[in-house]
Scaffold this motif. Structure first.
Motif, PDB file in Angstrom:
ATOM      1  N   LEU A  66      44.800  68.126  15.044  1.00 27.22           N
ATOM      2  CA  LEU A  66      43.680  67.469  15.708  1.00 27.22           C
ATOM      3  C   LEU A  66      42.352  68.104  15.298  1.00 27.22           C
ATOM      4  O   LEU A  66      42.250  69.314  15.138  1.00 27.22           O
ATOM      5  CB  LEU A  66      43.826  67.568  17.234  1.00 27.22           C
ATOM      6  CG  LEU A  66      44.942  66.753  17.871  1.00 27.22           C
ATOM      7  CD1 LEU A  66      45.037  67.079  19.360  1.00 27.22           C
ATOM      8  CD2 LEU A  66      44.729  65.269  17.668  1.00 27.22           C
ATOM      9  N   THR A  67      41.327  67.262  15.157  1.00 32.25           N
ATOM     10  CA  THR A  67      39.987  67.755  14.849  1.00 32.25           C
ATOM     11  C   THR A  67      39.316  68.227  16.143  1.00 32.25           C
ATOM     12  O   THR A  67      39.808  67.946  17.245  1.00 32.25           O
ATOM     13  CB  THR A  67      39.133  66.639  14.221  1.00 32.25           C
ATOM     14  OG1 THR A  67      38.963  65.604  15.186  1.00 32.25           O
ATOM     15  CG2 THR A  67      39.770  66.087  12.959  1.00 32.25           C
ATOM     16  N   GLU A  69      36.590  67.122  17.419  1.00 37.49           N
ATOM     17  CA  GLU A  69      36.135  65.950  18.170  1.00 37.49           C
ATOM     18  C   GLU A  69      37.270  65.350  18.985  1.00 37.49           C
ATOM     19  O   GLU A  69      37.088  64.950  20.135  1.00 37.49           O
ATOM     20  CB  GLU A  69      35.552  64.885  17.224  1.00 37.49           C
ATOM     21  CG  GLU A  69      34.276  65.293  16.526  1.00 37.49           C
ATOM     22  CD  GLU A  69      34.533  66.152  15.289  1.00 37.49           C
ATOM     23  OE1 GLU A  69      35.638  66.095  14.714  1.00 37.49           O
ATOM     24  OE2 GLU A  69      33.623  66.912  14.917  1.00 37.49           O
ATOM     25  N   GLN A  70      38.454  65.270  18.375  1.00 34.93           N
ATOM     26  CA  GLN A  70      39.615  64.735  19.093  1.00 34.93           C
ATOM     27  C   GLN A  70      40.003  65.644  20.253  1.00 34.93           C
ATOM     28  O   GLN A  70      40.334  65.166  21.336  1.00 34.93           O
ATOM     29  CB  GLN A  70      40.800  64.573  18.131  1.00 34.93           C
ATOM     30  CG  GLN A  70      40.596  63.482  17.104  1.00 34.93           C
ATOM     31  CD  GLN A  70      41.667  63.492  16.037  1.00 34.93           C
ATOM     32  OE1 GLN A  70      42.048  64.555  15.538  1.00 34.93           O
ATOM     33  NE2 GLN A  70      42.146  62.312  15.672  1.00 34.93           N
ATOM     34  N   LYS A  71      39.930  66.957  20.029  1.00 36.85           N
ATOM     35  CA  LYS A  71      40.240  67.901  21.102  1.00 36.85           C
ATOM     36  C   LYS A  71      39.245  67.776  22.242  1.00 36.85           C
ATOM     37  O   LYS A  71      39.614  67.853  23.417  1.00 36.85           O
ATOM     38  CB  LYS A  71      40.255  69.332  20.566  1.00 36.85           C
ATOM     39  CG  LYS A  71      41.440  69.639  19.677  1.00 36.85           C
ATOM     40  CD  LYS A  71      41.386  71.061  19.163  1.00 36.85           C
ATOM     41  CE  LYS A  71      42.510  71.352  18.203  1.00 36.85           C
ATOM     42  NZ  LYS A  71      42.446  72.720  17.659  1.00 36.85           N
ATOM     43  N   TYR A  74      40.139  64.715  24.222  1.00 35.85           N
ATOM     44  CA  TYR A  74      41.300  65.009  25.070  1.00 35.85           C
ATOM     45  C   TYR A  74      40.897  65.883  26.259  1.00 35.85           C
ATOM     46  O   TYR A  74      41.376  65.690  27.369  1.00 35.85           O
ATOM     47  CB  TYR A  74      42.406  65.700  24.276  1.00 35.85           C
ATOM     48  CG  TYR A  74      43.335  64.754  23.551  1.00 35.85           C
ATOM     49  CD1 TYR A  74      43.902  63.661  24.197  1.00 35.85           C
ATOM     50  CD2 TYR A  74      43.680  64.963  22.226  1.00 35.85           C
ATOM     51  CE1 TYR A  74      44.757  62.800  23.547  1.00 35.85           C
ATOM     52  CE2 TYR A  74      44.537  64.117  21.560  1.00 35.85           C
ATOM     53  CZ  TYR A  74      45.077  63.030  22.220  1.00 35.85           C
ATOM     54  OH  TYR A  74      45.935  62.187  21.573  1.00 35.85           O
ATOM     55  N   GLU A  95      50.184  62.831  22.197  1.00 41.54           N
ATOM     56  CA  GLU A  95      50.609  62.670  20.802  1.00 41.54           C
ATOM     57  C   GLU A  95      52.086  62.275  20.711  1.00 41.54           C
ATOM     58  O   GLU A  95      52.466  61.485  19.868  1.00 41.54           O
ATOM     59  CB  GLU A  95      50.361  63.968  20.021  1.00 41.54           C
ATOM     60  CG  GLU A  95      48.897  64.287  19.806  1.00 41.54           C
ATOM     61  CD  GLU A  95      48.164  63.235  18.984  1.00 41.54           C
ATOM     62  OE1 GLU A  95      48.752  62.696  18.025  1.00 41.54           O
ATOM     63  OE2 GLU A  95      47.001  62.964  19.304  1.00 41.54           O
TER      64      GLU A  95
END
Length: 100
Positions: A66-67, A69-71, A74, A95
């Motif tokens: 995960l990047t 930004e994705q983290k 989340y 995921e």
């Protein structure tokens, strides 16, 4: 069976207690517990079990990939839910659900 008096570190024991296996410590949510594996598995894994293991490994790899930004996305969604106690567990569950 003998009577055991738990030390302060271990509040209680449950199940069979034996001396021929290693003790493990685990945490589930806010509960800490110990256990022993008395009868380790000796038979081979079935196809369904191997498929679940592969799915689990794929979900773990997806969480690690995960990047930032994705983290962050989340983390924002995690703050608005009550089911999962850790962000890591929440990300893994999301995921894992994506894998068909």
């Amino acid at each position: 069976m003998a009577k055991y008096e738990p030390i302060e570190m271990v509040k209680s024991y449950s199940g069979k207690i034996c001396e021929h296996s290693d003790v493990y410590f685990a945490k589930k949510g806010k509960t800490l517990y110990t256990g022993k594996i008395c009868n380790p598995r000796t038979k081979a894994f079935s196809e369904a079990e191997l498929a679940r293991q592969a799915k689990f490994a794929q979900a773990r790899a997806a969480v690690k990939a995960l990047t930032e930004e994705q983290k962050a996305a989340y983390a924002e969604a995690f703050a608005n839910q009550k089911k999962y106690s850790t962000l890591q567990g929440y990300m893994f569950a999301m995921e894992y659900a994506k894998i068909a």
